[in-house]
Design a protein around this motif. Structure first.
Motif, PDB file in Angstrom:
ATOM      1  N   ASN A   4       0.811  -1.222   0.000  1.00 42.40           N
ATOM      2  CA  ASN A   4       0.000   0.000   0.000  1.00 42.40           C
ATOM      3  C   ASN A   4       0.838   1.262   0.000  1.00 42.40           C
ATOM      4  O   ASN A   4       0.317   2.354  -0.179  1.00 42.40           O
ATOM      5  N   PHE A  41      -6.444  -6.692 -11.831  1.00 42.06           N
ATOM      6  CA  PHE A  41      -6.339  -8.121 -11.536  1.00 42.06           C
ATOM      7  C   PHE A  41      -7.061  -8.950 -12.585  1.00 42.06           C
ATOM      8  O   PHE A  41      -7.892  -8.446 -13.338  1.00 42.06           O
ATOM      9  N   VAL A  43      -8.795   6.641   0.493  1.00 40.55           N
ATOM     10  CA  VAL A  43      -7.632   6.216   1.270  1.00 40.55           C
ATOM     11  C   VAL A  43      -6.634   7.375   1.370  1.00 40.55           C
ATOM     12  O   VAL A  43      -6.029   7.586   2.410  1.00 40.55           O
ATOM     13  N   TYR A 102      -9.370  -9.431  -3.560  1.00 45.54           N
ATOM     14  CA  TYR A 102     -10.043  -8.205  -3.112  1.00 45.54           C
ATOM     15  C   TYR A 102      -9.161  -7.433  -2.141  1.00 45.54           C
ATOM     16  O   TYR A 102      -8.999  -6.216  -2.252  1.00 45.54           O
ATOM     17  N   ARG A 137      -5.951  -7.769  -1.866  1.00 46.26           N
ATOM     18  CA  ARG A 137      -4.764  -7.318  -2.590  1.00 46.26           C
ATOM     19  C   ARG A 137      -5.070  -6.046  -3.375  1.00 46.26           C
ATOM     20  O   ARG A 137      -4.270  -5.119  -3.408  1.00 46.26           O
ATOM     21  N   ALA A 138      -6.245  -6.041  -4.002  1.00 43.42           N
ATOM     22  CA  ALA A 138      -6.628  -4.855  -4.776  1.00 43.42           C
ATOM     23  C   ALA A 138      -6.695  -3.639  -3.861  1.00 43.42           C
ATOM     24  O   ALA A 138      -6.187  -2.567  -4.201  1.00 43.42           O
ATOM     25  N   ALA A 139      -7.294  -3.836  -2.677  1.00 41.05           N
ATOM     26  CA  ALA A 139      -7.403  -2.711  -1.742  1.00 41.05           C
ATOM     27  C   ALA A 139      -6.017  -2.229  -1.322  1.00 41.05           C
ATOM     28  O   ALA A 139      -5.745  -1.028  -1.279  1.00 41.05           O
ATOM     29  N   ARG A 140      -5.133  -3.177  -1.047  1.00 43.38           N
ATOM     30  CA  ARG A 140      -3.773  -2.793  -0.639  1.00 43.38           C
ATOM     31  C   ARG A 140      -3.063  -2.065  -1.778  1.00 43.38           C
ATOM     32  O   ARG A 140      -2.364  -1.097  -1.558  1.00 43.38           O
ATOM     33  N   SER A 141      -3.245  -2.557  -3.018  1.00 46.04           N
ATOM     34  CA  SER A 141      -2.546  -1.928  -4.144  1.00 46.04           C
ATOM     35  C   SER A 141      -3.031  -0.502  -4.345  1.00 46.04           C
ATOM     36  O   SER A 141      -2.317   0.320  -4.912  1.00 46.04           O
ATOM     37  N   MET A 142      -4.242  -0.209  -3.868  1.00 50.63           N
ATOM     38  CA  MET A 142      -4.747   1.155  -4.025  1.00 50.63           C
ATOM     39  C   MET A 142      -4.358   2.035  -2.856  1.00 50.63           C
ATOM     40  O   MET A 142      -4.838   3.158  -2.740  1.00 50.63           O
ATOM     41  N   GLY A 143      -3.526   1.514  -1.964  1.00 48.52           N
ATOM     42  CA  GLY A 143      -2.972   2.342  -0.909  1.00 48.52           C
ATOM     43  C   GLY A 143      -3.600   2.165   0.454  1.00 48.52           C
ATOM     44  O   GLY A 143      -3.229   2.864   1.390  1.00 48.52           O
ATOM     45  N   ALA A 144      -4.557   1.234   0.577  1.00 46.05           N
ATOM     46  CA  ALA A 144      -5.214   1.075   1.868  1.00 46.05           C
ATOM     47  C   ALA A 144      -4.358   0.207   2.785  1.00 46.05           C
ATOM     48  O   ALA A 144      -3.760  -0.777   2.331  1.00 46.05           O
ATOM     49  N   SER A 145      -4.310   0.568   4.059  1.00 51.62           N
ATOM     50  CA  SER A 145      -3.582  -0.252   5.023  1.00 51.62           C
ATOM     51  C   SER A 145      -4.353  -1.545   5.244  1.00 51.62           C
ATOM     52  O   SER A 145      -5.507  -1.673   4.840  1.00 51.62           O
ATOM     53  N   SER A 157      -8.364  -1.922   4.719  1.00 56.37           N
ATOM     54  CA  SER A 157      -8.880  -2.858   3.718  1.00 56.37           C
ATOM     55  C   SER A 157      -9.834  -3.837   4.365  1.00 56.37           C
ATOM     56  O   SER A 157     -10.871  -4.168   3.802  1.00 56.37           O
ATOM     57  N   VAL A 217     -13.380  -3.480   2.944  1.00 54.95           N
ATOM     58  CA  VAL A 217     -13.531  -4.404   1.827  1.00 54.95           C
ATOM     59  C   VAL A 217     -13.900  -5.807   2.290  1.00 54.95           C
ATOM     60  O   VAL A 217     -14.861  -6.395   1.816  1.00 54.95           O
TER      61      VAL A 217
END
Lengths: 378, 428
Positions: free
Chosen positions: A91, A99, A120, B325, B327-335, B339, B343
């Motif tokens: 993050n 994906f 975020v 899901y 992983r997607a949240a993390r890739s968008m910057g969420a801790s 997430s 999510v």
């Protein structure tokens, strides 16, 4: 924010300032016994569209996941903007990702999905709305913000996934087989759209696929993965026309293989004696010394039927086994030097003599179109 | 349906098949056999449910309002007393019928029609009145002629009390709300108004509220314990998760009594846990902790027993949430935490809803465990119902309590439906 920081400090780093993304001696093993990625070295300049192409289990997705931060590298360093990101959690990397099955959050509307990375980052409400709307317009779905992902078609979901990866303006986008779930026609259309988005925004894209035509259509450069190693890294045309080994030659495009033994080599042109005794001239690309085995690689569209003697370097007689009419060309399967899967694409020209199954005809090609590569025994 | 020729589709005329029969009718005919077969397959279950479930429950519900003791024991009197206006004492005529009916009832040995049944029934309304009936019934055969009123009053002065007669008038009706009033700690006052019962007799509502409150607490504990376990189960590789799943299901394969008894061995004052704590010096031998035969024991044992009902729906829902899901949240910057909250958690709500509903409804009607480990403190409403059915034999009150419990469960189900939506529940 972390991305900006890495860029500012990149000039101070002594590692390459050219490469935006750099893999340095990266290895990966899941079980401590098998290396899924073996000594990966790869530099990706800013703004490039690089495709990692390979069959399943070749290590391409693992490499992408290491870059995204979801899998730690067992050995080696990964740099983003000149700074090692091995210890940066996903993050904090500021990488957008698309994906395989889109991973759109089913409990949120399309607009909420797009707003997620902005929330975020604690952007203002008005700014978020503006950015979401702009992203929706970019993927030509301006009216779809209020829908749920399940109410969209596969192609629309795909566009939303791309928009969501782009909406927070990352410098690097990773795509993991994003078009795998779409039908052929839609897939081709999306290939062009993603390519155009890349051209318009100038972001760096690392794209993973096992579909070679997808890779050829979209990429600036393609890294062909097999067995955890990059077999060849070049531009699409280079990869198709000048494969450096037998794996790449047969993985990219259609390819005729002839097996034989090297007899001599001079000025990059070698003579190969096939297993049935006929001798052919070929470009020596990836061969050992005289007497060693080699596999000749030959594209079907570079072969002529009934060639005039002074235009080709090799002629050989083959038997026509099967003719398949495809409109613009006639796909001809022949038996040449014991290879019954030898394919020739005969253009459907007005002056061509009609071919008949069972007929014996001469086929010929230039020495430079026939590449002698590492032996690939069947 | 390839043989069906399509007539021109208009909005009004029904479609006609090739032989002129309306298409809908034709379709119904072709599917009738299938429907019959499907129905026949369910017949054994339907019959079983009807005989073993629907009918007994219906009868019990009926019993909570219908109690014919009065008319069974004194058939003539129960009709005659209805004409009385409730002022003063009933007429001589009614007294005569009363004495005759009572003399006849005294000889009756038929179950449900003895004078004892009536005495018990009136005793629910006027505690302490039982002996008056049995005593009087022994002597009414001596009253041969009128005036019957004086004769009866001569037997016992208590018959002078109009409240007794008004109660008899009420009891003589076959249909009554008295048991529902009793089940909600209320009663008919002397003048027929509905009032609260004496504070000493107010036991049902407090226990009902305690049951609801404890079920909620047990559900909460189950949720807190089950959520992380289900998450682990859903993310582990199949071999490991199968082994863990067996551990989760193990209690299902053990008798409920054995499990509950095991908790007694663990929790009692001379039990394993207290012994260990004394041995470790955490507590002294004199200050052993009372963990069983009270609320604590009921909660501990019931959480353990109901835990699988929370884990299974949660697990089945979590299993369907792909890791991409998060992983997607993390890739968008969420801790990781963000997430999870935004999510992952929302997607598990159908499982949470199903699990909590299941555990809550099971807990609210639980009987064996509180009976064994609850002591007097940890009793739930179902223990009282069982008491009335098995010990005091006041089936009507038991039925009324059961009906109230059923209504409470339905109300919670309705609230759930409003909050979560029953289509959203995922049981497995």
């Amino acid at each position: 924010m972390s991305l900006a920081a890495t860029q500012n400090s990149s000039a101070a780093m002594n590692t390459s300032t050219e490469a935006f993304v750099r893999f340095e001696n990266v290895q990966k093993s899941y079980d401590g016994e098998i290396l899924v990625v073996k000594d990966l070295n790869l530099d990706i300049p800013e703004g490039e569209f690089l495709t990692m192409l390979g069959p399943s289990g070749s290590g391409k997705t693992t490499s992408l996941m290491m870059l995204a931060g979801f899998e730690p590298a067992t050995h080696g360093e990964i740099y983003l903007g000149g700074q090692s990101i091995n210890n940066v959690p996903p993050n904090k990397r500021g990488i957008g990702m698309v994906f395989q099955n889109y991973a759109l959050f089913p409990h949120m509307t399309v607009a909420e999905n797009l707003a997620f990375p902005l929330m975020v980052r604690k952007l203002g409400k008005a700014e978020i709305e503006a950015k979401v709307q702009r992203a929706l317009e970019m993927v030509e779905l301006p009216q779809m913000g209020g829908r749920r992902p399940a109410q969209l078609s596969g192609g629309q979901q795909q566009r939303v996934a791309v928009a969501r990866a782009l909406v927070f303006d990352p410098k690097l986008i990773l795509m993991d087989e994003p078009l795998g779930a779409l039908d052929k026609q839609l897939r081709e259309q999306m290939q062009y759209e993603i390519k155009h988005i890349h051209e318009n925004l100038g972001v760096t894209v690392v794209y993973v696929t096992h579909d070679q035509s997808e890779a050829l259509t979209m990429s600036d450069r393609i890294a062909v993965f097999e067995d955890g190693v990059i077999q060849q890294l070049s531009t699409p045309d280079d990869l198709y026309e000048r494969p450096m080994n037998s794996f790449v030659a047969q993985f990219i495009g259609e390819n005729n293989k002839l097996h034989g033994r090297l007899t001599n080599e001079k000025d990059g042109i070698c003579t190969v004696e096939l297993d049935d005794g006929s001798k052919l001239k070929a470009a020596a690309v990836n061969v050992g010394g005289a007497g060693e085995r080699t596999t000749l690689s030959l594209r079907p569209e570079r072969i002529e039927i009934d060639p005039s003697a002074n235009q080709v370097d090799n002629t050989i007689t083959g038997e026509i086994l099967e003719l398949i009419y495809l409109g613009d060309h006639i796909r001809t399967r022949m038996n040449v030097a014991g290879n019954t899967e030898f394919i020739v694409k005969v253009p459907n020209n007005a002056g061509n003599k009609p071919l008949a199954e069972g007929a014996k005809v001469k086929v010929g090609w230039k020495a430079e179109d026939c590449r002698a590569l590492d032996p690939l025994e069947v | 349906m390839t043989d069906v020729a399509m007539s021109a589709p208009t909005n009004h005329a029904p479609l006609i098949a090739a032989d002129g029969v309306p298409l809908k009718l034709k379709l119904a005919r072709t599917t009738r056999r299938m429907k019959w077969r499907a129905f026949l397959l369910t017949v054994p279950l339907v019959l079983f449910l009807l005989i073993a479930f629907v009918m007994p429950i219906g009868e019990m519900l009926y019993r909570s309002m219908h109690n014919p003791t009065g008319s069974n024991v004194m058939p003539q009197f129960s009709v005659a007393i209805q004409d009385w206006d409730g002022e003063g004492l009933p007429s001589e005529e009614i007294f005569k019928i009363f004495v005759e009916d009572m003399t006849a009832a005294k000889k009756n040995r038929e179950v449900g029609k003895t004078i004892g049944n009536l005495a018990t029934r009136v005793n629910y309304e006027i505690p302490g009145s039982r002996s008056l009936f049995t005593r009087t019934a022994r002597k009414t055969k001596n009253i041969k002629e009128g005036p019957y009123k004086e004769a009866l009053l001569a037997l016992d002065q208590k018959w002078e009390n109009p409240v007794l007669w008004r109660t008899l008038q009420r009891v003589s009706k076959d249909y009554t709300l008295a048991f529902y009033l009793a089940a909600t700690d209320r009663k008919y006052a002397e003048n027929g108004d509905i009032v609260s019962a004496d504070p000493l007799y107010q036991i049902y509502l407090p226990i009902l509220f305690k049951t609801i409150w404890m079920s909620a607490l047990i559900t909460l504990f189950c949720f807190i314990i089950a959520y992380p376990v289900s998450y682990l189960l859903s993310t582990l590789p199949l071999r490991t998760s199968n082994l863990l799943m067996i551990l989760v299901l193990l209690p299902f394969w053990t008798s409920l009594l054995v499990r509950t008894s095991a908790w007694i061995a663990m929790l009692q004052t001379q039990g394993v846990i207290n012994n260990i704590m004394v041995y470790l010096g955490v507590i002294t031998d004199e200050s052993r902790i009372q963990m069983i035969y009270n609320l604590t024991g009921t909660i501990i044992a019931m959480v353990h027993i109901l835990l699988p009902f929370m884990i299974l729906p949660l697990y089945s829902v979590m299993k369907t949430i792909p890791p991409t899901y998060m992983r997607a949240a993390r890739s968008m910057g969420a801790s990781g935490t963000y997430s999870f909250i935004k999510v992952y958690f929302p997607q598990t709500i159908p499982g949470i809803a199903a699990g909590t509903l299941l555990v809550f409804i099971l807990a609210i009607g639980y009987y064996i465990t509180p009976a064994l480990v609850g002591g007097s403190d940890g009793l739930l409403i179902s223990n009282l119902i069982a008491d009335h059915i098995k010990k005091t034999l006041n089936w009507s009150l038991g039925a009324a309590l059961g009906t109230i419990l059923l209504v409470v469960v339905l109300v919670f189900y309705w609230i759930y439906n409003k909050l979560v939506g029953v289509d959203n529940l995922k049981f497995g």
